[in-house]
Design a protein around this motif. Sequence first.
Motif, PDB file in Angstrom:
ATOM      1  N   ARG A 153      -1.718  -2.338   1.654  1.00  0.00           N
ATOM      2  CA  ARG A 153      -0.998  -2.392   0.386  1.00  0.00           C
ATOM      3  C   ARG A 153      -1.951  -2.432  -0.802  1.00  0.00           C
ATOM      4  O   ARG A 153      -1.797  -1.709  -1.784  1.00  0.00           O
ATOM      5  N   ILE A 154      -2.982  -3.279  -0.689  1.00  0.00           N
ATOM      6  CA  ILE A 154      -3.933  -3.426  -1.792  1.00  0.00           C
ATOM      7  C   ILE A 154      -4.732  -2.142  -1.998  1.00  0.00           C
ATOM      8  O   ILE A 154      -4.898  -1.672  -3.123  1.00  0.00           O
ATOM      9  N   LEU A 155      -5.209  -1.533  -0.884  1.00  0.00           N
ATOM     10  CA  LEU A 155      -5.969  -0.289  -1.011  1.00  0.00           C
ATOM     11  C   LEU A 155      -5.108   0.815  -1.607  1.00  0.00           C
ATOM     12  O   LEU A 155      -5.572   1.621  -2.413  1.00  0.00           O
ATOM     13  N   TYR A 156      -3.847   0.849  -1.223  1.00  0.00           N
ATOM     14  CA  TYR A 156      -2.940   1.874  -1.736  1.00  0.00           C
ATOM     15  C   TYR A 156      -2.670   1.666  -3.220  1.00  0.00           C
ATOM     16  O   TYR A 156      -2.759   2.593  -4.025  1.00  0.00           O
ATOM     17  N   ARG A 157      -2.379   0.456  -3.601  1.00  0.00           N
ATOM     18  CA  ARG A 157      -2.073   0.183  -5.011  1.00  0.00           C
ATOM     19  C   ARG A 157      -3.281   0.412  -5.910  1.00  0.00           C
ATOM     20  O   ARG A 157      -3.124   0.713  -7.086  1.00  0.00           O
ATOM     21  N   HIS A 158      -4.481   0.255  -5.339  1.00  0.00           N
ATOM     22  CA  HIS A 158      -5.688   0.484  -6.125  1.00  0.00           C
ATOM     23  C   HIS A 158      -6.285   1.858  -5.856  1.00  0.00           C
ATOM     24  O   HIS A 158      -7.452   2.107  -6.141  1.00  0.00           O
ATOM     25  N   LYS A 159      -5.487   2.716  -5.264  1.00  0.00           N
ATOM     26  CA  LYS A 159      -5.819   4.135  -5.088  1.00  0.00           C
ATOM     27  C   LYS A 159      -7.076   4.398  -4.258  1.00  0.00           C
ATOM     28  O   LYS A 159      -7.751   5.404  -4.458  1.00  0.00           O
ATOM     29  N   ILE A 160      -7.405   3.495  -3.340  1.00  0.00           N
ATOM     30  CA  ILE A 160      -8.511   3.775  -2.427  1.00  0.00           C
ATOM     31  C   ILE A 160      -8.003   4.649  -1.286  1.00  0.00           C
ATOM     32  O   ILE A 160      -8.728   5.464  -0.733  1.00  0.00           O
ATOM     33  N   ILE A 161      -6.745   4.471  -0.916  1.00  0.00           N
ATOM     34  CA  ILE A 161      -6.107   5.372   0.040  1.00  0.00           C
ATOM     35  C   ILE A 161      -4.869   5.975  -0.625  1.00  0.00           C
ATOM     36  O   ILE A 161      -4.307   5.392  -1.548  1.00  0.00           O
ATOM     37  N   SER A 162      -4.455   7.149  -0.123  1.00  0.00           N
ATOM     38  CA  SER A 162      -3.386   7.877  -0.823  1.00  0.00           C
ATOM     39  C   SER A 162      -2.005   7.605  -0.250  1.00  0.00           C
ATOM     40  O   SER A 162      -0.993   7.912  -0.860  1.00  0.00           O
ATOM     41  N   SER A 163      -1.977   7.020   0.950  1.00  0.00           N
ATOM     42  CA  SER A 163      -0.675   6.691   1.528  1.00  0.00           C
ATOM     43  C   SER A 163      -0.689   5.249   2.008  1.00  0.00           C
ATOM     44  O   SER A 163      -1.696   4.762   2.512  1.00  0.00           O
ATOM     45  N   SER A 164       0.422   4.559   1.827  1.00  0.00           N
ATOM     46  CA  SER A 164       0.483   3.150   2.217  1.00  0.00           C
ATOM     47  C   SER A 164       0.596   2.987   3.717  1.00  0.00           C
ATOM     48  O   SER A 164       0.464   1.898   4.244  1.00  0.00           O
ATOM     49  N   LYS A 165       0.824   4.071   4.445  1.00  0.00           N
ATOM     50  CA  LYS A 165       0.922   3.964   5.897  1.00  0.00           C
ATOM     51  C   LYS A 165      -0.130   4.796   6.609  1.00  0.00           C
ATOM     52  O   LYS A 165       0.153   5.512   7.555  1.00  0.00           O
ATOM     53  N   ASP A 167      -3.360   5.361   9.039  1.00  0.00           N
ATOM     54  CA  ASP A 167      -3.664   4.865  10.363  1.00  0.00           C
ATOM     55  C   ASP A 167      -4.586   3.638  10.320  1.00  0.00           C
ATOM     56  O   ASP A 167      -5.516   3.566   9.520  1.00  0.00           O
ATOM     57  N   TYR A 168      -4.310   2.670  11.217  1.00  0.00           N
ATOM     58  CA  TYR A 168      -5.109   1.446  11.279  1.00  0.00           C
ATOM     59  C   TYR A 168      -6.601   1.742  11.421  1.00  0.00           C
ATOM     60  O   TYR A 168      -7.430   1.246  10.661  1.00  0.00           O
ATOM     61  N   GLU A 169      -6.929   2.554  12.404  1.00  0.00           N
ATOM     62  CA  GLU A 169      -8.346   2.822  12.688  1.00  0.00           C
ATOM     63  C   GLU A 169      -9.024   3.558  11.530  1.00  0.00           C
ATOM     64  O   GLU A 169     -10.215   3.347  11.282  1.00  0.00           O
ATOM     65  N   ASP A 170      -8.282   4.407  10.831  1.00  0.00           N
ATOM     66  CA  ASP A 170      -8.867   5.125   9.698  1.00  0.00           C
ATOM     67  C   ASP A 170      -9.277   4.150   8.604  1.00  0.00           C
ATOM     68  O   ASP A 170     -10.351   4.273   8.017  1.00  0.00           O
ATOM     69  N   ILE A 171      -8.393   3.199   8.319  1.00  0.00           N
ATOM     70  CA  ILE A 171      -8.698   2.222   7.275  1.00  0.00           C
ATOM     71  C   ILE A 171      -9.838   1.307   7.715  1.00  0.00           C
ATOM     72  O   ILE A 171     -10.713   0.952   6.930  1.00  0.00           O
ATOM     73  N   GLN A 172      -9.853   0.985   8.991  1.00  0.00           N
ATOM     74  CA  GLN A 172     -10.941   0.160   9.520  1.00  0.00           C
ATOM     75  C   GLN A 172     -12.289   0.875   9.349  1.00  0.00           C
ATOM     76  O   GLN A 172     -13.279   0.265   8.929  1.00  0.00           O
ATOM     77  N   LYS A 173     -12.300   2.165   9.664  1.00  0.00           N
ATOM     78  CA  LYS A 173     -13.524   2.958   9.509  1.00  0.00           C
ATOM     79  C   LYS A 173     -13.987   2.988   8.069  1.00  0.00           C
ATOM     80  O   LYS A 173     -15.178   2.921   7.773  1.00  0.00           O
ATOM     81  N   LEU A 174     -13.013   3.079   7.179  1.00  0.00           N
ATOM     82  CA  LEU A 174     -13.312   3.118   5.752  1.00  0.00           C
ATOM     83  C   LEU A 174     -14.186   1.930   5.342  1.00  0.00           C
ATOM     84  O   LEU A 174     -15.141   2.063   4.582  1.00  0.00           O
ATOM     85  N   PHE A 175     -13.876   0.767   5.871  1.00  0.00           N
ATOM     86  CA  PHE A 175     -14.694  -0.409   5.572  1.00  0.00           C
ATOM     87  C   PHE A 175     -16.005  -0.374   6.358  1.00  0.00           C
ATOM     88  O   PHE A 175     -17.077  -0.615   5.812  1.00  0.00           O
ATOM     89  N   MET A 176     -15.888  -0.079   7.662  1.00  0.00           N
ATOM     90  CA  MET A 176     -17.058  -0.239   8.522  1.00  0.00           C
ATOM     91  C   MET A 176     -18.120   0.827   8.297  1.00  0.00           C
ATOM     92  O   MET A 176     -19.294   0.600   8.546  1.00  0.00           O
ATOM     93  N   GLU A 177     -17.711   1.995   7.819  1.00  0.00           N
ATOM     94  CA  GLU A 177     -18.689   3.053   7.577  1.00  0.00           C
ATOM     95  C   GLU A 177     -19.313   2.962   6.187  1.00  0.00           C
ATOM     96  O   GLU A 177     -20.231   3.691   5.851  1.00  0.00           O
ATOM     97  N   ASN A 178     -18.769   2.063   5.374  1.00  0.00           N
ATOM     98  CA  ASN A 178     -19.284   1.980   4.008  1.00  0.00           C
ATOM     99  C   ASN A 178     -19.809   0.600   3.627  1.00  0.00           C
ATOM    100  O   ASN A 178     -20.168   0.359   2.484  1.00  0.00           O
ATOM    101  N   LEU A 179     -19.808  -0.314   4.609  1.00  0.00           N
ATOM    102  CA  LEU A 179     -20.362  -1.648   4.372  1.00  0.00           C
ATOM    103  C   LEU A 179     -21.428  -1.937   5.406  1.00  0.00           C
ATOM    104  O   LEU A 179     -21.443  -1.333   6.476  1.00  0.00           O
ATOM    105  N   GLU A 180     -22.302  -2.879   5.078  1.00  0.00           N
ATOM    106  CA  GLU A 180     -23.263  -3.344   6.068  1.00  0.00           C
ATOM    107  C   GLU A 180     -22.496  -3.960   7.233  1.00  0.00           C
ATOM    108  O   GLU A 180     -21.455  -4.588   7.016  1.00  0.00           O
ATOM    109  N   THR A 181     -23.017  -3.774   8.437  1.00  0.00           N
ATOM    110  CA  THR A 181     -22.394  -4.392   9.606  1.00  0.00           C
ATOM    111  C   THR A 181     -22.766  -5.868   9.629  1.00  0.00           C
ATOM    112  O   THR A 181     -23.856  -6.237  10.042  1.00  0.00           O
TER     113      THR A 181
END
Length: 219
Positions: A153-165, A167-181
Amino acid sequence: MSILGNKLIEMFELMFNHQGPLNWWPGEDTFEIMIGAILTQNTAWKNVEKAITQMKEKKILSPEAILTIDEEELSQVIRPSGYHRIKAKRLKDFVKFIFEKYGANLIKMKTRPLYALRDELLSIKGIGAETADSILLYALEKPIFVVDAYTKRILYRHKIISSSKDDYEDIQKLFMENLETDVALFNEFHAQIVNIGKNYCKREPKCELCPLKDFNLKR
DNA sequence: CTCCTGACTG
DNA sequence: CAGTCCGGAG
Protein backbone atom coordinates in the motif's frame (compact mmCIF):
# COMPACT_ATOMS: atom_id res chain seq x y z
CA MET A 1 23.88 2.32 -4.91
CA SER A 2 21.01 2.44 -7.39
CA ILE A 3 18.58 5.33 -7.75
CA LEU A 4 15.88 3.15 -6.25
CA GLY A 5 18.21 2.11 -3.44
CA ASN A 6 18.76 5.75 -2.56
CA LYS A 7 15.03 6.36 -2.57
CA LEU A 8 14.43 3.43 -0.26
CA ILE A 9 17.11 4.62 2.13
CA GLU A 10 15.58 8.10 2.08
CA MET A 11 12.22 6.53 2.91
CA PHE A 12 13.77 4.49 5.71
CA GLU A 13 15.45 7.53 7.25
CA LEU A 14 12.26 9.58 7.16
CA MET A 15 10.43 6.83 9.04
CA PHE A 16 13.25 6.06 11.44
CA ASN A 17 13.93 9.69 12.33
CA HIS A 18 10.27 10.24 13.20
CA GLN A 19 9.45 6.95 14.89
CA GLY A 20 12.78 6.03 16.42
CA PRO A 21 14.10 2.46 16.67
CA LEU A 22 11.22 0.03 17.11
CA ASN A 23 13.31 -2.86 18.44
CA TRP A 24 11.21 -5.67 17.10
CA TRP A 25 11.78 -8.89 19.00
CA PRO A 26 15.25 -8.01 20.38
CA GLY A 27 16.75 -10.80 22.46
CA GLU A 28 13.38 -12.52 22.39
CA ASP A 29 13.17 -16.29 22.46
CA THR A 30 13.51 -17.79 18.97
CA PHE A 31 10.63 -20.19 19.33
CA GLU A 32 8.34 -17.55 20.77
CA ILE A 33 8.99 -15.33 17.74
CA MET A 34 8.06 -18.18 15.41
CA ILE A 35 4.81 -18.77 17.26
CA GLY A 36 4.09 -15.04 17.23
CA ALA A 37 4.65 -14.91 13.47
CA ILE A 38 1.95 -17.54 12.93
CA LEU A 39 -0.51 -16.15 15.47
CA THR A 40 -0.33 -12.64 14.05
CA GLN A 41 -1.66 -13.65 10.64
CA ASN A 42 -4.30 -11.02 9.82
CA THR A 43 -4.56 -10.26 13.51
CA ALA A 44 -3.75 -7.23 15.66
CA TRP A 45 -0.56 -7.79 17.66
CA LYS A 46 -2.28 -6.87 20.91
CA ASN A 47 -4.45 -9.96 20.60
CA VAL A 48 -1.42 -12.11 19.84
CA GLU A 49 0.22 -10.91 23.07
CA LYS A 50 -2.77 -12.13 25.03
CA ALA A 51 -2.57 -15.53 23.39
CA ILE A 52 1.17 -15.81 24.06
CA THR A 53 0.71 -14.73 27.67
CA GLN A 54 -1.90 -17.43 28.13
CA MET A 55 0.39 -19.99 26.50
CA LYS A 56 3.11 -19.08 28.99
CA GLU A 57 0.71 -19.33 31.92
CA LYS A 58 -0.35 -22.78 30.76
CA LYS A 59 3.31 -23.61 30.13
CA ILE A 60 2.67 -24.75 26.58
CA LEU A 61 5.01 -22.35 24.81
CA SER A 62 7.47 -25.04 23.76
CA PRO A 63 7.73 -27.40 20.77
CA GLU A 64 7.18 -30.42 23.04
CA ALA A 65 4.07 -29.00 24.68
CA ILE A 66 2.47 -27.88 21.43
CA LEU A 67 3.19 -31.24 19.86
CA THR A 68 1.50 -33.20 22.63
CA ILE A 69 -1.34 -30.93 23.75
CA ASP A 70 -4.84 -31.68 22.55
CA GLU A 71 -5.68 -29.50 19.56
CA GLU A 72 -9.00 -28.39 21.03
CA GLU A 73 -7.31 -27.35 24.25
CA LEU A 74 -4.62 -25.47 22.36
CA SER A 75 -7.22 -23.61 20.35
CA GLN A 76 -8.90 -22.44 23.55
CA VAL A 77 -5.63 -21.13 24.97
CA ILE A 78 -4.85 -19.11 21.83
CA ARG A 79 -8.44 -17.99 21.40
CA PRO A 80 -7.71 -14.24 21.84
CA SER A 81 -5.55 -14.28 18.70
CA GLY A 82 -8.54 -15.06 16.51
CA TYR A 83 -8.87 -17.85 13.94
CA HIS A 84 -8.02 -20.02 16.93
CA ARG A 85 -9.08 -23.36 15.44
CA ILE A 86 -7.13 -23.04 12.24
CA LYS A 87 -4.17 -21.48 14.05
CA ALA A 88 -4.08 -24.35 16.57
CA LYS A 89 -3.70 -26.70 13.63
CA ARG A 90 -1.07 -24.47 12.05
CA LEU A 91 0.96 -24.39 15.27
CA LYS A 92 0.83 -28.16 15.51
CA ASP A 93 1.78 -28.64 11.86
CA PHE A 94 4.65 -26.22 12.38
CA VAL A 95 6.11 -27.98 15.42
CA LYS A 96 5.69 -31.34 13.69
CA PHE A 97 7.91 -29.96 10.96
CA ILE A 98 10.39 -28.67 13.55
CA PHE A 99 10.64 -32.12 15.09
CA GLU A 100 10.77 -34.10 11.87
CA LYS A 101 13.38 -31.95 10.16
CA TYR A 102 15.45 -30.69 13.05
CA GLY A 103 14.57 -32.70 16.12
CA ALA A 104 13.22 -29.43 17.53
CA ASN A 105 16.78 -28.07 17.59
CA LEU A 106 16.47 -24.46 16.50
CA ILE A 107 20.24 -23.91 16.56
CA LYS A 108 20.58 -26.68 14.01
CA MET A 109 17.73 -25.20 12.00
CA LYS A 110 19.59 -21.90 11.90
CA THR A 111 22.60 -23.45 10.17
CA ARG A 112 20.51 -24.36 7.14
CA PRO A 113 20.85 -22.10 4.06
CA LEU A 114 18.26 -19.35 3.73
CA TYR A 115 16.41 -20.43 0.60
CA ALA A 116 16.47 -24.13 1.41
CA LEU A 117 14.84 -23.25 4.71
CA ARG A 118 12.36 -20.93 3.02
CA ASP A 119 11.18 -23.69 0.67
CA GLU A 120 10.75 -26.03 3.63
CA LEU A 121 8.70 -23.48 5.55
CA LEU A 122 6.50 -22.75 2.53
CA SER A 123 5.73 -26.45 2.19
CA ILE A 124 3.98 -26.36 5.58
CA LYS A 125 0.26 -25.69 5.33
CA GLY A 126 -0.53 -22.44 7.05
CA ILE A 127 2.88 -20.90 6.40
CA GLY A 128 2.74 -18.52 3.46
CA ALA A 129 5.39 -16.17 2.11
CA GLU A 130 5.01 -13.46 4.72
CA THR A 131 4.96 -15.80 7.71
CA ALA A 132 7.92 -17.77 6.33
CA ASP A 133 9.94 -14.61 5.80
CA SER A 134 9.01 -13.24 9.23
CA ILE A 135 10.27 -16.45 10.82
CA LEU A 136 13.44 -16.37 8.72
CA LEU A 137 14.24 -12.72 9.44
CA TYR A 138 13.04 -12.18 12.99
CA ALA A 139 13.50 -15.61 14.56
CA LEU A 140 16.40 -17.10 12.58
CA GLU A 141 18.08 -13.81 11.68
CA LYS A 142 18.36 -14.61 8.00
CA PRO A 143 18.74 -11.70 5.55
CA ILE A 144 15.37 -11.68 3.79
CA PHE A 145 12.94 -8.78 3.38
CA VAL A 146 9.41 -9.21 4.71
CA VAL A 147 6.64 -7.81 2.52
CA ASP A 148 3.12 -7.25 3.82
CA ALA A 149 -0.09 -5.47 2.88
CA TYR A 150 1.21 -2.19 4.30
CA THR A 151 4.39 -2.44 2.25
CA LYS A 152 2.39 -2.78 -0.96
CA ARG A 153 0.00 0.00 0.00
CA ILE A 154 2.74 2.44 0.97
CA LEU A 155 4.86 1.71 -2.12
CA TYR A 156 1.81 2.11 -4.33
CA ARG A 157 0.67 5.36 -2.78
CA HIS A 158 4.19 6.75 -3.10
CA LYS A 159 4.43 5.59 -6.70
CA ILE A 160 7.32 3.17 -6.22
CA ILE A 161 5.14 0.46 -7.74
CA SER A 162 2.38 1.00 -10.29
CA SER A 163 -0.15 -1.51 -9.03
CA SER A 164 -1.28 -2.15 -5.48
CA LYS A 165 -1.42 -5.89 -6.15
CA ASP A 166 2.05 -6.57 -7.47
CA ASP A 167 3.52 -10.00 -6.85
CA TYR A 168 5.00 -10.67 -3.39
CA GLU A 169 8.35 -11.87 -4.69
CA ASP A 170 8.66 -8.93 -7.10
CA ILE A 171 8.27 -6.42 -4.29
CA GLN A 172 10.66 -8.40 -2.13
CA LYS A 173 13.26 -8.29 -4.91
CA LEU A 174 12.75 -4.57 -5.22
CA PHE A 175 14.08 -4.15 -1.69
CA MET A 176 16.68 -6.91 -1.73
CA GLU A 177 18.26 -5.96 -5.05
CA ASN A 178 18.56 -2.32 -4.11
CA LEU A 179 19.63 -2.45 -0.46
CA GLU A 180 22.64 -3.85 1.31
CA THR A 181 22.04 -7.40 2.49
CA ASP A 182 21.75 -6.57 6.17
CA VAL A 183 19.62 -8.41 8.73
CA ALA A 184 19.45 -5.41 11.06
CA LEU A 185 18.36 -3.09 8.24
CA PHE A 186 15.72 -5.52 6.92
CA ASN A 187 14.45 -6.02 10.46
CA GLU A 188 14.08 -2.33 11.24
CA PHE A 189 12.82 -1.38 7.77
CA HIS A 190 9.86 -3.74 7.88
CA ALA A 191 9.09 -2.74 11.46
CA GLN A 192 9.07 0.93 10.43
CA ILE A 193 6.75 0.18 7.51
CA VAL A 194 4.28 -1.68 9.70
CA ASN A 195 4.22 1.19 12.18
CA ILE A 196 3.60 3.73 9.41
CA GLY A 197 0.88 1.47 8.05
CA LYS A 198 -1.07 1.13 11.24
CA ASN A 199 -0.66 4.73 12.37
CA TYR A 200 -0.92 6.69 9.11
CA CYS A 201 -1.24 4.71 5.88
CA LYS A 202 -4.64 3.22 6.63
CA ARG A 203 -7.47 2.82 4.19
CA GLU A 204 -8.29 6.42 5.02
CA PRO A 205 -4.74 7.77 5.16
CA LYS A 206 -3.61 10.49 7.53
CA CYS A 207 -1.11 12.00 5.14
CA GLU A 208 -0.83 15.37 6.87
CA LEU A 209 0.60 13.75 9.99
CA CYS A 210 2.68 11.11 8.19
CA PRO A 211 6.50 11.18 8.23
CA LEU A 212 6.36 10.20 4.56
CA LYS A 213 4.04 13.02 3.55
CA ASP A 214 6.57 14.62 1.21
CA PHE A 215 8.25 11.40 0.10
CA ASN A 216 8.21 10.83 -3.68
CA LEU A 217 4.95 12.69 -4.18
CA LYS A 218 4.49 15.66 -6.46
CA ARG A 219 2.46 18.42 -4.92
C1' DC B 1 -13.48 -14.89 -4.74
C1' DT B 2 -14.84 -16.67 0.37
C1' DC B 3 -13.90 -18.36 4.72
C1' DC B 4 -11.52 -18.35 9.07
C1' DT B 5 -12.31 -15.53 14.48
C1' DG B 6 -11.82 -12.57 18.51
C1' DA B 7 -10.80 -7.92 20.04
C1' DC B 8 -10.60 -3.34 19.40
C1' DT B 9 -11.41 1.36 17.03
C1' DG B 10 -13.91 5.36 15.12
C1' DC C 1 -22.01 -1.09 14.77
C1' DA C 2 -19.13 -1.85 10.58
C1' DG C 3 -14.33 -1.98 9.66
C1' DT C 4 -9.82 -3.66 10.47
C1' DC C 5 -6.05 -6.24 12.21
C1' DC C 6 2.20 -7.55 11.09
C1' DG C 7 -2.49 -13.77 5.95
C1' DG C 8 -3.36 -18.18 4.07
C1' DA C 9 -6.04 -21.94 2.07
C1' DG C 10 -9.61 -23.74 -0.76
